[in-house]
Design a protein around this motif. Sequence first.
Motif, mmCIF file in Angstrom:
data_model
loop_
_atom_site.group_PDB
_atom_site.id
_atom_site.type_symbol
_atom_site.label_atom_id
_atom_site.label_comp_id
_atom_site.label_asym_id
_atom_site.label_seq_id
_atom_site.Cartn_x
_atom_site.Cartn_y
_atom_site.Cartn_z
ATOM 1 N N GLU A 32 13.720 17.207 -10.291
ATOM 2 C CA GLU A 32 14.626 18.037 -9.467
ATOM 3 C C GLU A 32 13.949 19.328 -9.033
ATOM 4 O O GLU A 32 14.039 19.727 -7.872
ATOM 5 C CB GLU A 32 15.883 18.382 -10.274
ATOM 6 N N ALA A 33 13.239 19.965 -9.968
ATOM 7 C CA ALA A 33 12.589 21.244 -9.650
ATOM 8 C C ALA A 33 11.515 21.072 -8.581
ATOM 9 O O ALA A 33 11.187 22.017 -7.856
ATOM 10 C CB ALA A 33 11.981 21.845 -10.909
ATOM 11 N N ALA A 34 10.974 19.867 -8.475
ATOM 12 C CA ALA A 34 9.940 19.616 -7.456
ATOM 13 C C ALA A 34 10.566 19.130 -6.142
ATOM 14 O O ALA A 34 9.848 18.697 -5.231
ATOM 15 C CB ALA A 34 8.942 18.588 -7.976
ATOM 16 N N ASP A 35 11.904 19.185 -6.056
ATOM 17 C CA ASP A 35 12.631 18.731 -4.863
ATOM 18 C C ASP A 35 12.378 17.264 -4.560
ATOM 19 O O ASP A 35 12.257 16.866 -3.381
ATOM 20 C CB ASP A 35 12.262 19.573 -3.622
ATOM 21 N N CYS A 36 12.256 16.483 -5.605
ATOM 22 C CA CYS A 36 12.066 15.037 -5.436
ATOM 23 C C CYS A 36 13.265 14.301 -6.023
ATOM 24 O O CYS A 36 14.141 14.895 -6.643
ATOM 25 C CB CYS A 36 10.797 14.585 -6.167
ATOM 26 N N THR A 37 13.278 12.987 -5.808
ATOM 27 C CA THR A 37 14.289 12.145 -6.442
ATOM 28 C C THR A 37 13.569 11.030 -7.192
ATOM 29 O O THR A 37 12.375 10.786 -6.977
ATOM 30 C CB THR A 37 15.250 11.523 -5.398
ATOM 31 N N ILE A 38 14.324 10.362 -8.050
ATOM 32 C CA ILE A 38 13.722 9.311 -8.871
ATOM 33 C C ILE A 38 13.722 7.993 -8.100
ATOM 34 O O ILE A 38 14.740 7.618 -7.497
ATOM 35 C CB ILE A 38 14.485 9.215 -10.200
ATOM 36 N N SER A 39 12.592 7.327 -8.092
ATOM 37 C CA SER A 39 12.484 6.077 -7.341
ATOM 38 C C SER A 39 13.283 4.966 -8.030
ATOM 39 O O SER A 39 13.088 4.718 -9.222
ATOM 40 C CB SER A 39 11.013 5.641 -7.253
ATOM 41 N N PRO A 40 14.158 4.308 -7.272
ATOM 42 C CA PRO A 40 14.868 3.176 -7.879
ATOM 43 C C PRO A 40 13.981 1.937 -7.951
ATOM 44 O O PRO A 40 14.283 0.982 -8.653
ATOM 45 C CB PRO A 40 16.045 2.942 -6.917
ATOM 46 N N GLN A 41 12.876 1.974 -7.221
ATOM 47 C CA GLN A 41 11.981 0.828 -7.139
ATOM 48 C C GLN A 41 10.831 1.007 -8.128
ATOM 49 O O GLN A 41 10.325 2.121 -8.281
ATOM 50 C CB GLN A 41 11.412 0.775 -5.719
ATOM 51 N N SER A 42 10.405 -0.075 -8.761
ATOM 52 C CA SER A 42 9.316 0.043 -9.734
ATOM 53 C C SER A 42 7.964 0.173 -9.038
ATOM 54 O O SER A 42 7.823 -0.156 -7.854
ATOM 55 C CB SER A 42 9.296 -1.173 -10.664
ATOM 56 N N ILE A 43 6.970 0.616 -9.803
ATOM 57 C CA ILE A 43 5.596 0.663 -9.288
ATOM 58 C C ILE A 43 5.179 -0.752 -8.897
ATOM 59 O O ILE A 43 4.569 -0.984 -7.854
ATOM 60 C CB ILE A 43 4.630 1.203 -10.364
ATOM 61 N N ALA A 44 5.532 -1.697 -9.758
ATOM 62 C CA ALA A 44 5.125 -3.093 -9.522
ATOM 63 C C ALA A 44 5.697 -3.604 -8.201
ATOM 64 O O ALA A 44 4.983 -4.203 -7.384
ATOM 65 C CB ALA A 44 5.573 -3.959 -10.691
ATOM 66 N N GLN A 45 6.986 -3.338 -7.948
ATOM 67 C CA GLN A 45 7.600 -3.790 -6.676
ATOM 68 C C GLN A 45 6.951 -3.088 -5.485
ATOM 69 O O GLN A 45 6.706 -3.687 -4.439
ATOM 70 C CB GLN A 45 9.099 -3.442 -6.665
ATOM 71 N N THR A 46 6.670 -1.805 -5.654
ATOM 72 C CA THR A 46 6.090 -1.023 -4.561
ATOM 73 C C THR A 46 4.711 -1.540 -4.203
ATOM 74 O O THR A 46 4.370 -1.690 -3.027
ATOM 75 C CB THR A 46 5.993 0.464 -4.983
ATOM 76 N N TRP A 47 3.939 -1.819 -5.221
ATOM 77 C CA TRP A 47 2.585 -2.317 -4.985
ATOM 78 C C TRP A 47 2.645 -3.656 -4.240
ATOM 79 O O TRP A 47 1.910 -3.882 -3.282
ATOM 80 C CB TRP A 47 1.852 -2.454 -6.319
ATOM 81 N N THR A 48 3.561 -4.516 -4.664
ATOM 82 C CA THR A 48 3.700 -5.817 -4.004
ATOM 83 C C THR A 48 4.092 -5.612 -2.540
ATOM 84 O O THR A 48 3.571 -6.267 -1.642
ATOM 85 C CB THR A 48 4.780 -6.662 -4.727
ATOM 86 N N ALA A 49 4.999 -4.637 -2.307
ATOM 87 C CA ALA A 49 5.414 -4.368 -0.925
ATOM 88 C C ALA A 49 4.241 -3.840 -0.104
ATOM 89 O O ALA A 49 4.046 -4.229 1.052
ATOM 90 C CB ALA A 49 6.560 -3.365 -0.918
ATOM 91 N N PHE A 50 3.431 -2.978 -0.699
ATOM 92 C CA PHE A 50 2.241 -2.453 -0.009
ATOM 93 C C PHE A 50 1.313 -3.597 0.388
ATOM 94 O O PHE A 50 0.775 -3.632 1.483
ATOM 95 C CB PHE A 50 1.471 -1.490 -0.897
ATOM 96 N N GLN A 51 1.130 -4.517 -0.545
ATOM 97 C CA GLN A 51 0.241 -5.644 -0.282
ATOM 98 C C GLN A 51 0.760 -6.463 0.897
ATOM 99 O O GLN A 51 -0.004 -7.013 1.673
ATOM 100 C CB GLN A 51 0.151 -6.583 -1.497
ATOM 101 N N GLY A 52 2.106 -6.507 0.998
ATOM 102 C CA GLY A 52 2.722 -7.247 2.100
ATOM 103 C C GLY A 52 2.817 -6.418 3.370
ATOM 104 O O GLY A 52 3.408 -6.845 4.354
ATOM 105 N N GLY A 53 2.319 -5.158 3.336
ATOM 106 C CA GLY A 53 2.275 -4.322 4.535
ATOM 107 C C GLY A 53 3.565 -3.616 4.870
ATOM 108 O O GLY A 53 3.740 -3.101 5.964
ATOM 109 N N GLN A 54 4.527 -3.543 3.898
ATOM 110 C CA GLN A 54 5.787 -2.860 4.204
ATOM 111 C C GLN A 54 5.668 -1.359 3.952
ATOM 112 O O GLN A 54 5.037 -0.933 2.981
ATOM 113 C CB GLN A 54 6.903 -3.375 3.308
ATOM 114 N N ALA A 55 6.327 -0.541 4.785
ATOM 115 C CA ALA A 55 6.340 0.905 4.560
ATOM 116 C C ALA A 55 7.330 1.213 3.445
ATOM 117 O O ALA A 55 8.301 0.501 3.248
ATOM 118 C CB ALA A 55 6.781 1.604 5.832
#
Length: 336
Positions: free
Chosen positions: A310-333
Amino acid sequence: MTSLAPTTAGLALAYTTREQLHAQAGTVRDQVFGPKVFVRGVVEVSNFCRENCHYCGMRRDNRSLHRYRLSLDSLRTLIQEGLPSMITDLNIQTGEDPVGVREVVLPFIEFLRKETNLGISVCLGTLDTKIYDELKQAGASYYIIKMETGNREHYAEINAPGNFDERLEAIHYLARTGWAVSSGFILGLPGQTESRIEDSLELLGDLPLAGASVSPFIPGEQTPFSDSPAGDLEKTLDCVARLRLRNPSYIIPAVSAMNIVGHDGYVRALKAGANLATINLTPSANRSDYVLYKRDRFIMHEDRVKRAVEAADCTISPQSIAQTWTAFQGGQAMTA
Ligand code: SAM
């Protein structure tokens, strides 16, 4: 004010002050991921270690350390009792302990894969390639293996695991066989020079990585470096920011040691482009024996992580690192 522009070729950036460098890195993180921070849990399964790194309190010559290996049952119970809901990934960490990996880590990963949706990361050291394959087969997908320094001579001087080329080969093998790999270096290690810092940033930028870290050196009790000064927070944060600018899609952690070397280091790392926070889940009875440096650690728990994000003005990602990496591999933003 002196220019902080990196010497790394091909990086033309428009910052002149430290504040601008950090802010620009935060903006780049937001462009790729949104202002989101992944939250993982870490469980330090074993502090047995066959290595003898000059910087690390778990080195095998530290005979004053009570060595432990958690049981599979205690790990299952930890998960069954429920984790904080913000945790999307679990990182399993050990000293370099192949017995612990085979007897505890492998079956624990099989259990996690069957019973949970958690992304599974491991940080287990340099092992036989067959074990990497088995860990992946069991369900882990993210391997953290730090170079500690990007300079071959320095690597030998600090007695880091095996040798420089073996560590590099391990990273290439892991990446080739489908792991998302994260590496990193320690800022402020004895013997480090400005040019060795440049070597480290350059190497981390060139390797086939999904993430990287910059951790400040903390002099470890019962190590050959116990009398050396700690790493500088400002320099650490500059390197975090430069890592982000050079590698916009990397997963870059804020590390709790940043709060040991300076006020508000953790939050400032998130503002300077880091996007991963870690909650320590190691049973309290064992925590003080998992000594990277001092028994007295700065432990991040759920509430501290929530407040830092919160102090860094961010929010917590609901998506896991693993899901994000897979999405990156598939070319999704990721910012959608
Ligand atoms: N043994 C495994 C390996 O070598 O990859 C994983 C565990 S190791 C204890 C985890 C990390 O702790 C190391 O990669 C190193 O970067 C960090 N570490 C150890 N001693 C440290 C120190 N004195 N200051 C900062 N980081 C340290």
